[in-house]
Design a protein around this motif. Structure first.
Motif, PDB file in Angstrom:
ATOM      1  N   SER A 118     -45.210  90.569  55.571  1.00 40.75           N
ATOM      2  CA  SER A 118     -45.501  90.967  56.939  1.00 40.75           C
ATOM      3  C   SER A 118     -44.295  90.582  57.784  1.00 40.75           C
ATOM      4  O   SER A 118     -43.320  91.294  57.813  1.00 40.75           O
ATOM      5  CB  SER A 118     -46.808  90.395  57.467  1.00 40.75           C
ATOM      6  OG  SER A 118     -46.967  89.046  57.145  1.00 40.75           O
ATOM      7  N   TYR A 119     -44.343  89.437  58.425  1.00 39.53           N
ATOM      8  CA  TYR A 119     -43.173  89.112  59.229  1.00 39.53           C
ATOM      9  C   TYR A 119     -42.013  88.674  58.382  1.00 39.53           C
ATOM     10  O   TYR A 119     -40.874  88.781  58.750  1.00 39.53           O
ATOM     11  CB  TYR A 119     -43.509  88.029  60.245  1.00 39.53           C
ATOM     12  CG  TYR A 119     -44.161  88.677  61.422  1.00 39.53           C
ATOM     13  CD1 TYR A 119     -45.511  88.946  61.402  1.00 39.53           C
ATOM     14  CD2 TYR A 119     -43.398  89.122  62.485  1.00 39.53           C
ATOM     15  CE1 TYR A 119     -46.101  89.606  62.444  1.00 39.53           C
ATOM     16  CE2 TYR A 119     -43.990  89.781  63.536  1.00 39.53           C
ATOM     17  CZ  TYR A 119     -45.332  90.018  63.508  1.00 39.53           C
ATOM     18  OH  TYR A 119     -45.916  90.676  64.535  1.00 39.53           O
ATOM     19  N   TRP A 120     -42.349  88.124  57.242  1.00 43.48           N
ATOM     20  CA  TRP A 120     -41.358  87.393  56.492  1.00 43.48           C
ATOM     21  C   TRP A 120     -40.407  88.269  55.728  1.00 43.48           C
ATOM     22  O   TRP A 120     -39.246  87.922  55.563  1.00 43.48           O
ATOM     23  CB  TRP A 120     -42.052  86.377  55.611  1.00 43.48           C
ATOM     24  CG  TRP A 120     -43.173  85.823  56.378  1.00 43.48           C
ATOM     25  CD1 TRP A 120     -44.454  85.722  56.023  1.00 43.48           C
ATOM     26  CD2 TRP A 120     -43.110  85.406  57.745  1.00 43.48           C
ATOM     27  NE1 TRP A 120     -45.178  85.247  57.075  1.00 43.48           N
ATOM     28  CE2 TRP A 120     -44.413  85.057  58.132  1.00 43.48           C
ATOM     29  CE3 TRP A 120     -42.078  85.325  58.688  1.00 43.48           C
ATOM     30  CZ2 TRP A 120     -44.706  84.618  59.406  1.00 43.48           C
ATOM     31  CZ3 TRP A 120     -42.365  84.876  59.969  1.00 43.48           C
ATOM     32  CH2 TRP A 120     -43.683  84.525  60.299  1.00 43.48           C
ATOM     33  N   LEU A 180     -40.357  85.996  71.267  1.00 39.85           N
ATOM     34  CA  LEU A 180     -41.710  85.593  71.620  1.00 39.85           C
ATOM     35  C   LEU A 180     -41.749  84.157  72.101  1.00 39.85           C
ATOM     36  O   LEU A 180     -42.784  83.654  72.522  1.00 39.85           O
ATOM     37  CB  LEU A 180     -42.655  85.781  70.432  1.00 39.85           C
ATOM     38  CG  LEU A 180     -42.941  87.223  70.037  1.00 39.85           C
ATOM     39  CD1 LEU A 180     -43.785  87.286  68.782  1.00 39.85           C
ATOM     40  CD2 LEU A 180     -43.657  87.946  71.172  1.00 39.85           C
ATOM     41  N   LEU A 221     -45.329  76.599  59.596  1.00 33.12           N
ATOM     42  CA  LEU A 221     -46.544  77.126  58.970  1.00 33.12           C
ATOM     43  C   LEU A 221     -46.218  77.967  57.757  1.00 33.12           C
ATOM     44  O   LEU A 221     -46.881  77.892  56.725  1.00 33.12           O
ATOM     45  CB  LEU A 221     -47.290  78.003  59.961  1.00 33.12           C
ATOM     46  CG  LEU A 221     -48.312  77.315  60.846  1.00 33.12           C
ATOM     47  CD1 LEU A 221     -48.879  78.320  61.817  1.00 33.12           C
ATOM     48  CD2 LEU A 221     -49.417  76.703  60.008  1.00 33.12           C
ATOM     49  N   PHE A 254     -42.390  77.883  69.697  1.00 35.66           N
ATOM     50  CA  PHE A 254     -43.028  78.932  68.916  1.00 35.66           C
ATOM     51  C   PHE A 254     -42.360  79.174  67.568  1.00 35.66           C
ATOM     52  O   PHE A 254     -43.022  79.203  66.540  1.00 35.66           O
ATOM     53  CB  PHE A 254     -43.062  80.240  69.724  1.00 35.66           C
ATOM     54  CG  PHE A 254     -43.847  81.321  69.055  1.00 35.66           C
ATOM     55  CD1 PHE A 254     -43.224  82.456  68.549  1.00 35.66           C
ATOM     56  CD2 PHE A 254     -45.210  81.199  68.890  1.00 35.66           C
ATOM     57  CE1 PHE A 254     -43.945  83.446  67.910  1.00 35.66           C
ATOM     58  CE2 PHE A 254     -45.949  82.194  68.259  1.00 35.66           C
ATOM     59  CZ  PHE A 254     -45.316  83.316  67.768  1.00 35.66           C
ATOM     60  N   VAL A 289     -44.080  78.531  63.851  1.00 34.57           N
ATOM     61  CA  VAL A 289     -44.287  79.611  62.887  1.00 34.57           C
ATOM     62  C   VAL A 289     -43.567  79.340  61.581  1.00 34.57           C
ATOM     63  O   VAL A 289     -44.135  79.479  60.494  1.00 34.57           O
ATOM     64  CB  VAL A 289     -43.830  80.964  63.475  1.00 34.57           C
ATOM     65  CG1 VAL A 289     -43.859  82.044  62.407  1.00 34.57           C
ATOM     66  CG2 VAL A 289     -44.717  81.358  64.640  1.00 34.57           C
ATOM     67  N   LEU A 306     -53.135  82.676  59.179  1.00 34.21           N
ATOM     68  CA  LEU A 306     -52.900  81.899  60.400  1.00 34.21           C
ATOM     69  C   LEU A 306     -51.629  82.325  61.105  1.00 34.21           C
ATOM     70  O   LEU A 306     -51.589  82.482  62.329  1.00 34.21           O
ATOM     71  CB  LEU A 306     -52.837  80.396  60.054  1.00 34.21           C
ATOM     72  CG  LEU A 306     -52.443  79.439  61.182  1.00 34.21           C
ATOM     73  CD1 LEU A 306     -53.381  79.569  62.370  1.00 34.21           C
ATOM     74  CD2 LEU A 306     -52.425  78.000  60.684  1.00 34.21           C
ATOM     75  N   ILE A 307     -50.592  82.525  60.312  1.00 34.49           N
ATOM     76  CA  ILE A 307     -49.314  82.928  60.901  1.00 34.49           C
ATOM     77  C   ILE A 307     -49.436  84.273  61.610  1.00 34.49           C
ATOM     78  O   ILE A 307     -48.972  84.442  62.738  1.00 34.49           O
ATOM     79  CB  ILE A 307     -48.220  82.998  59.824  1.00 34.49           C
ATOM     80  CG1 ILE A 307     -48.025  81.622  59.200  1.00 34.49           C
ATOM     81  CG2 ILE A 307     -46.926  83.519  60.416  1.00 34.49           C
ATOM     82  CD1 ILE A 307     -47.055  81.605  58.060  1.00 34.49           C
ATOM     83  N   ASP A 308     -50.069  85.222  60.937  1.00 37.26           N
ATOM     84  CA  ASP A 308     -50.226  86.544  61.552  1.00 37.26           C
ATOM     85  C   ASP A 308     -51.082  86.471  62.814  1.00 37.26           C
ATOM     86  O   ASP A 308     -50.851  87.217  63.771  1.00 37.26           O
ATOM     87  CB  ASP A 308     -50.825  87.535  60.548  1.00 37.26           C
ATOM     88  CG  ASP A 308     -49.813  87.952  59.484  1.00 37.26           C
ATOM     89  OD1 ASP A 308     -50.180  88.622  58.515  1.00 37.26           O
ATOM     90  OD2 ASP A 308     -48.622  87.594  59.655  1.00 37.26           O
ATOM     91  N   LEU A 359     -39.044  87.428  66.716  1.00 38.99           N
ATOM     92  CA  LEU A 359     -39.721  86.130  66.666  1.00 38.99           C
ATOM     93  C   LEU A 359     -39.200  85.235  67.773  1.00 38.99           C
ATOM     94  O   LEU A 359     -39.955  84.593  68.490  1.00 38.99           O
ATOM     95  CB  LEU A 359     -39.442  85.497  65.304  1.00 38.99           C
ATOM     96  CG  LEU A 359     -40.435  84.489  64.791  1.00 38.99           C
ATOM     97  CD1 LEU A 359     -41.758  85.152  64.525  1.00 38.99           C
ATOM     98  CD2 LEU A 359     -39.921  83.867  63.507  1.00 38.99           C
ATOM     99  N   MET A 386     -51.176  83.902  64.840  1.00 37.07           N
ATOM    100  CA  MET A 386     -50.283  83.334  65.862  1.00 37.07           C
ATOM    101  C   MET A 386     -49.397  84.415  66.455  1.00 37.07           C
ATOM    102  O   MET A 386     -49.193  84.489  67.660  1.00 37.07           O
ATOM    103  CB  MET A 386     -49.357  82.291  65.232  1.00 37.07           C
ATOM    104  CG  MET A 386     -49.922  80.912  65.134  1.00 37.07           C
ATOM    105  SD  MET A 386     -48.696  79.798  64.430  1.00 37.07           S
ATOM    106  CE  MET A 386     -47.583  79.577  65.798  1.00 37.07           C
ATOM    107  N   LEU A 387     -48.875  85.218  65.562  1.00 37.42           N
ATOM    108  CA  LEU A 387     -47.933  86.250  66.005  1.00 37.42           C
ATOM    109  C   LEU A 387     -48.599  87.321  66.846  1.00 37.42           C
ATOM    110  O   LEU A 387     -48.092  87.696  67.908  1.00 37.42           O
ATOM    111  CB  LEU A 387     -47.253  86.851  64.783  1.00 37.42           C
ATOM    112  CG  LEU A 387     -46.256  85.872  64.162  1.00 37.42           C
ATOM    113  CD1 LEU A 387     -45.975  86.207  62.725  1.00 37.42           C
ATOM    114  CD2 LEU A 387     -44.968  85.877  64.954  1.00 37.42           C
TER     115      LEU A 387
END
Lengths: 179, 151
Positions: free
Chosen positions: B88-90, B34, B49, B42, B46, A18-20, B31, A22-23
């Motif tokens: 990934s983002y984290w 965005l 979540l 936003f 994020v 879900l997070i990906d 982040l 959103m991004l």
């Protein structure tokens, strides 16, 4: 020229996280794309009009008709997903008569050269390493412009399809996803 | 407006410290980029979540390790997810670089079917997440205060 300005490119993003989702959606929208997100490859194929039975056999007129209403210009998908992977999705798309010209981009958080090569060999346009950056998304426009030019060159064929659409489904509205 | 200026300075300092301690990385900047007027929440969304996801996974890990007969395959799958969501983002954005490292060790423990090792890793990973969560919540609270003070 006016037509090019009014039609935004429509990107289908596929990711089970879900997070990906959103991004990637934010990144794409920042680049003025229309975005649809789904959380699985199966849902992606459904959205594209490829129904389960049609996977294995030739596409029926029903499937291609559904496809005509869904205007996807690019598919960007995660590689690692439960069930059908992004790679499987890529293959299904490239095997499909109606979908094979849609550019596909793969994303992955793991930098595995053999994986990357396999995807590119199978016809993926790009392979993005996560975290996907705005710079990566900026690389998408050329691929989309290329397929748009291709589409425009096949114009007579498109018009023919439009006529058929009117005969079979005069009241059906073209599915447009607003941002 | 002295109060506001002070709040803003505190935020800058705090953010800098989080970067310094490895809780945040330049990916966090992306982040924040965005986020805009059309998507003002936003970052909060994020981050929220992310923690919900992490907590769910940590619960699953705990449960799996608590079984009389441990399913190491299942355990490994959960750790993989944890590592995945934190790579990934984290990995870059929410300093889960620290978590990422523990996850690698965790996966080794799973492979070796080392129960004690797994328990220790679970403890470490839970600790890292609660640290990161704490830091981020403080950061977001500070931003809220600034907004409330008219910044």
């Amino acid at each position: 020229m006016a037509m090019a300005l009014e039609t935004r490119f429509h990107v289908l993003a596929v990711d089970d996280s879900l997070i990906d989702r959103m991004l990637i959606e934010r990144l794409l929208k920042t680049s003025s794309f229309n975005v649809t997100t789904v959380d699985s490859a199966t849902k992606a194929l459904k959205f594209l009009g490829l129904v389960e039975d049609e996977f294995r056999t030739f596409e029926s007129s029903v499937a291609s008709q559904i496809h005509q209403d869904v205007d996807v210009n690019l598919i960007i998908t995660d590689y690692c997903m439960p069930g059908m992977t992004g790679y499987d999705l890529l293959r299904k798309i490239k095997e499909s008569k109606s979908l094979k010209n849609i550019p596909v981009v793969i994303m992955s958080s793991e930098n595995v050269p053999s994986r990357i090569n396999r995807c590119l060999d199978e016809g993926a346009e790009e392979f993005f390493l996560k975290p996907v950056q705005q710079a990566d998304v900026n690389k998408l426009k050329p691929h989309l412009m290329k397929s748009r030019t291709k589409e425009e060159n096949e114009q007579p064929l498109n018009n023919k399809r439009k006529d058929m659409e009117e005969i079979y489904s005069p009241n059906k509205t073209r599915l447009r996803c607003s941002s | 407006m002295d109060g506001l200026v002070q709040l803003q300075k505190n935020l800058v300092d705090y953010t800098a410290s989080l970067f310094h301690e490895g809780f945040l990385d330049e990916q966090f900047n992306q982040l924040q980029q965005l986020q805009d007027e059309s998507n003002p929440d936003f970052v909060v969304e994020v981050v929220t979540l992310f923690f919900e996801d992490a907590e769910r996974l940590l619960n699953e890990l705990s449960k799996t390790l608590g079984q009389p007969s441990i399913d190491f395959k299942k355990l490994d799958a959960h750790v993989h997810q944890l590592k995945g969501s934190s790579s990934s983002y984290w990995k870059c954005s929410i300093g889960a670089q620290r978590v990422h490292r523990v996850c690698i060790s965790f996966r080794n423990s799973c492979e070796e079917q080392n129960v004690e090792g797994c328990l220790k890793n679970l403890q470490q990973v839970t600790h890292e997440y609660s640290l990161v969560k704490n830091k981020l919540e403080t950061l977001l609270r500070m931003e809220q205060q600034i907004l409330a003070a008219g910044g």
